[in-house]
Design a protein around this motif. Sequence first.
Motif, PDB file in Angstrom:
ATOM      1  N   ALA A   1     -52.072  49.979 -22.682  1.00 25.55           N
ATOM      2  CA  ALA A   1     -51.100  49.934 -23.776  1.00 25.55           C
ATOM      3  C   ALA A   1     -50.872  48.502 -24.247  1.00 25.55           C
ATOM      4  CB  ALA A   1     -49.788  50.567 -23.332  1.00 25.55           C
ATOM      5  N   GLY A   2     -51.577  47.553 -23.660  1.00 25.60           N
ATOM      6  CA  GLY A   2     -51.488  46.173 -24.120  1.00 25.60           C
ATOM      7  C   GLY A   2     -50.486  45.316 -23.370  1.00 25.60           C
ATOM      8  N   TYR A   3     -49.894  45.842 -22.311  1.00 25.05           N
ATOM      9  CA  TYR A   3     -48.929  45.062 -21.545  1.00 25.05           C
ATOM     10  C   TYR A   3     -49.705  44.124 -20.625  1.00 25.05           C
ATOM     11  CZ  TYR A   3     -44.840  44.118 -18.581  1.00 25.05           C
ATOM     12  OH  TYR A   3     -43.818  43.524 -17.891  1.00 25.05           O
ATOM     13  N   ASP A   4     -49.594  42.803 -20.833  1.00 20.04           N
ATOM     14  CA  ASP A   4     -50.413  41.918 -20.005  1.00 20.04           C
ATOM     15  C   ASP A   4     -49.603  40.959 -19.141  1.00 20.04           C
ATOM     16  OD1 ASP A   4     -49.555  40.372 -22.038  1.00 20.04           O
ATOM     17  OD2 ASP A   4     -51.517  40.042 -22.970  1.00 20.04           O
ATOM     18  N   ALA A   5     -48.290  41.158 -19.068  1.00 17.76           N
ATOM     19  CA  ALA A   5     -47.471  40.326 -18.173  1.00 17.76           C
ATOM     20  C   ALA A   5     -47.756  40.733 -16.719  1.00 17.76           C
ATOM     21  CB  ALA A   5     -46.001  40.541 -18.503  1.00 17.76           C
ATOM     22  N   PRO A   6     -47.423  39.853 -15.764  1.00 21.40           N
ATOM     23  CA  PRO A   6     -47.619  40.243 -14.365  1.00 21.40           C
ATOM     24  C   PRO A   6     -46.793  41.487 -14.036  1.00 21.40           C
ATOM     25  CG  PRO A   6     -47.017  37.913 -14.541  1.00 21.40           C
ATOM     26  CD  PRO A   6     -46.879  38.500 -15.902  1.00 21.40           C
ATOM     27  N   ILE A   7     -47.337  42.355 -13.203  1.00 20.38           N
ATOM     28  CA  ILE A   7     -46.597  43.533 -12.753  1.00 20.38           C
ATOM     29  C   ILE A   7     -46.298  43.328 -11.276  1.00 20.38           C
ATOM     30  CG2 ILE A   7     -46.769  46.027 -12.305  1.00 20.38           C
ATOM     31  CD1 ILE A   7     -48.489  46.202 -14.880  1.00 20.38           C
ATOM     32  N   TYR A   8     -45.058  43.675 -10.874  1.00 18.24           N
ATOM     33  CA  TYR A   8     -44.618  43.397  -9.513  1.00 18.24           C
ATOM     34  C   TYR A   8     -44.761  44.638  -8.639  1.00 18.24           C
ATOM     35  CZ  TYR A   8     -43.035  39.028 -11.424  1.00 18.24           C
ATOM     36  OH  TYR A   8     -43.017  37.801 -12.013  1.00 18.24           O
ATOM     37  N   LEU A   9     -44.976  44.388  -7.365  1.00 13.28           N
ATOM     38  CA  LEU A   9     -45.215  45.493  -6.438  1.00 13.28           C
ATOM     39  C   LEU A   9     -44.279  45.435  -5.240  1.00 13.28           C
ATOM     40  CD1 LEU A   9     -49.112  45.530  -6.077  1.00 13.28           C
ATOM     41  CD2 LEU A   9     -47.694  47.009  -7.524  1.00 13.28           C
ATOM     42  N   HIS A  10     -43.831  46.592  -4.824  1.00 10.62           N
ATOM     43  CA  HIS A  10     -43.140  46.743  -3.543  1.00 10.62           C
ATOM     44  C   HIS A  10     -44.189  46.533  -2.440  1.00 10.62           C
ATOM     45  CE1 HIS A  10     -41.439  49.009  -0.121  1.00 10.62           C
ATOM     46  NE2 HIS A  10     -40.254  48.805  -0.678  1.00 10.62           N
ATOM     47  N   GLY A  11     -43.757  45.993  -1.319  1.00  8.26           N
ATOM     48  CA  GLY A  11     -44.693  45.674  -0.234  1.00  8.26           C
ATOM     49  C   GLY A  11     -45.545  46.849   0.212  1.00  8.26           C
ATOM     50  N   ALA A  12     -44.984  48.066   0.156  1.00  8.89           N
ATOM     51  CA  ALA A  12     -45.713  49.238   0.643  1.00  8.89           C
ATOM     52  C   ALA A  12     -46.931  49.568  -0.219  1.00  8.89           C
ATOM     53  CB  ALA A  12     -44.766  50.439   0.693  1.00  8.89           C
ATOM     54  N   MET A  13     -47.033  48.954  -1.407  1.00  9.54           N
ATOM     55  CA  MET A  13     -48.135  49.306  -2.300  1.00  9.54           C
ATOM     56  C   MET A  13     -49.216  48.254  -2.339  1.00  9.54           C
ATOM     57  SD  MET A  13     -46.186  50.725  -5.498  1.00  9.54           S
ATOM     58  CE  MET A  13     -45.754  52.419  -5.248  1.00  9.54           C
ATOM     59  N   GLU A  14     -48.963  47.132  -1.700  1.00  9.40           N
ATOM     60  CA  GLU A  14     -49.881  46.009  -1.890  1.00  9.40           C
ATOM     61  C   GLU A  14     -51.293  46.321  -1.385  1.00  9.40           C
ATOM     62  OE1 GLU A  14     -48.021  42.601  -0.154  1.00  9.40           O
ATOM     63  OE2 GLU A  14     -46.284  42.760  -1.514  1.00  9.40           O
ATOM     64  N   LYS A  15     -51.369  46.856  -0.133  1.00 13.45           N
ATOM     65  CA  LYS A  15     -52.678  47.075   0.484  1.00 13.45           C
ATOM     66  C   LYS A  15     -53.524  48.042  -0.333  1.00 13.45           C
ATOM     67  CE  LYS A  15     -51.899  48.024   4.899  1.00 13.45           C
ATOM     68  NZ  LYS A  15     -52.137  48.540   6.255  1.00 13.45           N
ATOM     69  N   ILE A  16     -52.944  49.202  -0.629  1.00 13.87           N
ATOM     70  CA  ILE A  16     -53.720  50.234  -1.307  1.00 13.87           C
ATOM     71  C   ILE A  16     -54.094  49.783  -2.720  1.00 13.87           C
ATOM     72  CG2 ILE A  16     -51.632  51.517  -1.956  1.00 13.87           C
ATOM     73  CD1 ILE A  16     -55.007  53.092  -1.136  1.00 13.87           C
TER      74      ILE A  16
ATOM     75  N   TYR B   1     -57.861  49.373  -4.583  1.00 14.24           N
ATOM     76  CA  TYR B   1     -58.315  49.847  -5.897  1.00 14.24           C
ATOM     77  C   TYR B   1     -59.028  48.718  -6.640  1.00 14.24           C
ATOM     78  CZ  TYR B   1     -56.371  54.613  -6.490  1.00 14.24           C
ATOM     79  OH  TYR B   1     -56.127  55.955  -6.432  1.00 14.24           O
ATOM     80  N   GLN B   2     -58.430  47.511  -6.582  1.00 13.86           N
ATOM     81  CA  GLN B   2     -59.041  46.380  -7.287  1.00 13.86           C
ATOM     82  C   GLN B   2     -60.420  46.048  -6.704  1.00 13.86           C
ATOM     83  OE1 GLN B   2     -55.468  43.879  -6.877  1.00 13.86           O
ATOM     84  NE2 GLN B   2     -55.593  43.513  -9.090  1.00 13.86           N
ATOM     85  N   GLU B   3     -60.513  46.094  -5.347  1.00 12.91           N
ATOM     86  CA  GLU B   3     -61.803  45.846  -4.701  1.00 12.91           C
ATOM     87  C   GLU B   3     -62.858  46.830  -5.174  1.00 12.91           C
ATOM     88  OE1 GLU B   3     -61.370  46.072  -0.436  1.00 12.91           O
ATOM     89  OE2 GLU B   3     -59.650  44.698  -0.571  1.00 12.91           O
ATOM     90  N   ARG B   4     -62.450  48.053  -5.450  1.00 20.03           N
ATOM     91  CA  ARG B   4     -63.392  49.080  -5.900  1.00 20.03           C
ATOM     92  C   ARG B   4     -63.696  48.947  -7.387  1.00 20.03           C
ATOM     93  NH1 ARG B   4     -66.703  50.830  -2.925  1.00 20.03           N
ATOM     94  NH2 ARG B   4     -66.940  52.788  -4.059  1.00 20.03           N
ATOM     95  N   GLY B   5     -63.225  47.842  -7.980  1.00 15.79           N
ATOM     96  CA  GLY B   5     -63.615  47.549  -9.358  1.00 15.79           C
ATOM     97  C   GLY B   5     -62.728  48.146 -10.439  1.00 15.79           C
ATOM     98  N   ILE B   6     -61.513  48.516 -10.062  1.00 17.19           N
ATOM     99  CA  ILE B   6     -60.610  49.048 -11.089  1.00 17.19           C
ATOM    100  C   ILE B   6     -59.722  47.913 -11.578  1.00 17.19           C
ATOM    101  CG2 ILE B   6     -58.715  50.674 -11.489  1.00 17.19           C
ATOM    102  CD1 ILE B   6     -60.408  52.315  -9.249  1.00 17.19           C
ATOM    103  N   PRO B   7     -59.841  47.534 -12.855  1.00 20.42           N
ATOM    104  CA  PRO B   7     -59.088  46.374 -13.342  1.00 20.42           C
ATOM    105  C   PRO B   7     -57.602  46.705 -13.508  1.00 20.42           C
ATOM    106  CG  PRO B   7     -60.380  47.351 -15.132  1.00 20.42           C
ATOM    107  CD  PRO B   7     -60.646  48.173 -13.907  1.00 20.42           C
ATOM    108  N   LEU B   8     -56.740  45.931 -12.852  1.00 18.94           N
ATOM    109  CA  LEU B   8     -55.299  46.199 -12.926  1.00 18.94           C
ATOM    110  C   LEU B   8     -54.514  44.977 -13.405  1.00 18.94           C
ATOM    111  CD1 LEU B   8     -54.853  48.211  -9.581  1.00 18.94           C
ATOM    112  CD2 LEU B   8     -55.085  49.133 -11.892  1.00 18.94           C
ATOM    113  N   GLY B   9     -55.220  43.906 -13.761  1.00 21.84           N
ATOM    114  CA  GLY B   9     -54.528  42.721 -14.281  1.00 21.84           C
ATOM    115  C   GLY B   9     -53.813  41.956 -13.177  1.00 21.84           C
ATOM    116  N   GLU B  10     -52.886  41.078 -13.591  1.00 24.96           N
ATOM    117  CA  GLU B  10     -52.218  40.229 -12.604  1.00 24.96           C
ATOM    118  C   GLU B  10     -51.083  40.982 -11.911  1.00 24.96           C
ATOM    119  OE1 GLU B  10     -50.526  36.548 -14.002  1.00 24.96           O
ATOM    120  OE2 GLU B  10     -49.700  36.135 -12.007  1.00 24.96           O
ATOM    121  N   LEU B  11     -51.179  41.044 -10.583  1.00 22.84           N
ATOM    122  CA  LEU B  11     -50.155  41.739  -9.796  1.00 22.84           C
ATOM    123  C   LEU B  11     -49.492  40.735  -8.866  1.00 22.84           C
ATOM    124  CD1 LEU B  11     -52.262  44.881  -8.851  1.00 22.84           C
ATOM    125  CD2 LEU B  11     -50.721  44.600 -10.792  1.00 22.84           C
TER     126      LEU B  11
END
Lengths: 345, 563
Positions: free
Chosen positions: A190-205, A209-219
């Motif tokens: 949708a064009g949102y390119d600001a950093p997105i923040y994560l709760h600690g429980a989501m960081e690993k998984i 996803y990013q390692e598997r080549g799914i682009p998620l931008g700056e987290l």
Amino acid sequence: MRPQDILMPVAAGLCCKPGGFHIDPVRPVERALITHGHSDHARAGHGAVLATRETLDMMRLRYGDGFAGSVQAVAYGEEIRLGDVTAKFHPAGHVLGSAQIEVACKGIRIVASGDYKDVRDPTCAPFEVVPCDVFITEATFGLPVFRHGEAASEVKKLLASVSLFPERAHLVGAYSLGKAQRVIALLREAGYDAPIYLHGAMEKITSYYQERGIPLGELRAARGMKKADLAGTITLAPPSATSDVWTRRFPDPVTAFASGWMRVRARARQGGVELPLVISDHADWDGLTATIQATGAGEIWVTHGQEDALVHWCRTRGLAAQPLDLVGYGDEDESETTPAGEAGA
Amino acid sequence: MNRFAELLDRLAYEPGRNNKLKLLVAYFRKTEDPDRGYALAALTGALSFKHAKPGLIRDLITERTDPVLFGLSYDYVGDLSETVALMWPKSSPSAASGGGEEGRASSPHNTPPSPTLTDVVTTLRTLGKTELPARLARWLDELDETGRWALLKLVTGAMRIGISARLAKTAAAALGNKDPHEIELMWPGLSPPYLELFAWLEGRSDKPVNRDPTPFRPVMLAHAIEDSDFAALDAADFSAEWKWDGIRVQAVSGRDERGHIQARLYSRTGEDITASFPDLVPSLHLPGAIDGELLVLRGGRVQTFNVLQQRLNRKVVSPKLIKEFPIHLRAYDLLGDDEADLRELTFVERRARLEAFVQKLNDPRIDLSPTIPFASWEELAAARADPKSAGAGDDADAVEGVMLKRRDAPYLPGRPKGPWWKWKRDPHIIDAVLMYAQRGHGKRSSYYSDYTFGVWAAGEDGEQLVPVGKAYFGFTDEELLQIDRFVRRNTTEKFGPVRHVVHEPDQGLVLEVAFEGLQRSPRHKSGVAMRFPRINRLRWDKPPREADRLETLERLLMTMTAN
Ligand SMILES: [Zn+2]
């Protein structure tokens, strides 16, 4: 041979006697075929586990290296012979690595679809219709009131709220595996390119996803951020955390929740949600009924969810249908716990 | 319609007042005339059209869906409009667009444009009853889920979104950085879609002037006072008067363009009830606006509410009725005196103007509500406990309690906390047994929160419970959870949203019910109906066999109607 001689529900889950395995067993078994990485389907402690590479990786991330006696990665479309049956994994479109498992024996084909959705998801392979004789379908959203609509327009709603309330933080409750990454990917689309923040429980998984080549931008991690700096930002968190003391670090947070359940107001209100986002990783009513028809199956077994309505619908369409009594599914996020350092201030 | 629906949807979930305000202001800013004006009307309850009955909505969905699937869905969702909005079948692939655009110009060929709020409101005003179902169905085809939900709430008159008319006006005022009070004062002269109002707010024209000779002015209401409130209040700051058990009205007179006096009588919600009380109109012969209580007086004595009741909801007001139930206006306040708006004056100043006005009227049908002299809260408490000897005399039975009004307070619309308090006489109390429970609405839709309760009476098969009333408030949130749990665990039968709850002599839940009054009612099996019943307390300690009997209520009814 009847279909129920090939697959039948037992206390441990769906059992394939002629193949000597269980599908998504809820108790430890000798050999398990696992549809996807959600904790209600993928449990630790089995002798051997056959699943897609991603599902195996997710289980390793959650349970550690010794989560099963042995493992075997199965690619989509690859045929494996187990006892008297052959099994094949097909994309289920639910989360990364999710699969429907096709079991064939003496000319009878049964597809156990696990959890699935038939709509676009930029974070996983698209659902594939597998023609079969018996289709085993979930019924999480098996009522005609569940029609999820376009996920993109829900994300638009979230972004409109962020621009209307720039002084507040937006906290989006989302299941850690799958939903969170899908919401992030949709935000980027949708064009949102600001950093997105994560709760600690989501960081690993999420980094998986990013390692598997799914682009998620700056987290970024929400941990350690100053309250004022979180104004106008979006943070993803497990649903349980959005009603927790953890939220006190955010300035006047808007609590959103991305889930198919958000379609029903009473349900959304019960959870204290202020911004319900109807984004689901399960097929909605139209998706369930369309998929059932597309498989060409004459017999439908309905499990976990609103079985009654879907069974009724099948019968009005002249399909043999019955509820399948399986327990232990449906709480995808139950086992997610808050890691140390996230609780409190 | 879709944009208005989105606003309603968002407001329904947003708990914070300031955030609601922000959502409303943003809506008024980005939405064009006349849609935003009709939205303001919808939010302030200023729209009027015949509401569609739930039965009509049910028929529409029954024609289009499988009854079993509808039943399962309704049971899950718990709200008819929402169920229908969600499961309404897509009529064509193009009909169910997810977008939130109001515009019809942008709609491509062959796609039915979704109706605007203006379309809906203006159509409903003139639509014949027989045309309604087809029109409604067409709109439902054209809208998305949220749009359908908002439409159904609107047409059934069930829009409960947790915002007050005051808040909506405050948001409109914020659009032009105006004081909301300014809007309140001019409000009676305005009508939807408020084009002049928005033009003024956006600095495009002068302030609207009021041309209606007999406008309704939003009424000022009181909060119920609690014992704990008195500590912070100084008796010297307040004036007290009796709270009469009649009908609160506003009697407005003014001169039309030709200089003739026009008079209107409004209920406290602004409904024009002049036609029901033609006998009062000649008495309103001076231009002004009186806030007062309608009462029936016989031989100079105020009759109870039960007597006044005989004059309500009559299709024809016969000369016999007028003679038997002579109507009277007891004046509390003066909001307008000829051309002058008195609402900004203090209560003391208005009271002086009222006394002069009533004297000038010099009409036997209109008198002043007397004030109660008191020097301390103890003295006032004594007067409230015994109105008969504290000045109300033989009219004491029509006294519901005491009103407290701050001497220095202006007349503020709505229910501002602080300037006015009502201190009711202690209500009547009985112990009744919970018989049936029904799911609530809105945020209570997942709870059993509407309760039918009964008392014991001798029946053909011995003692039995007869229902005497229904209550859906009075309990705390915690008590609601407790009752809800009790209902779910003690259900004997289910009928749609209604559950029969166990009610045996030794099994069941006793509710202490408080109520304001009783009247005979042939519609109820018990023959009596309660006014304002509410759950006062849960009597977990009491077995149902010890609950009250119908005779207790009948005795009470006798004492209430004896005079
Ligand atoms: Zn799942």
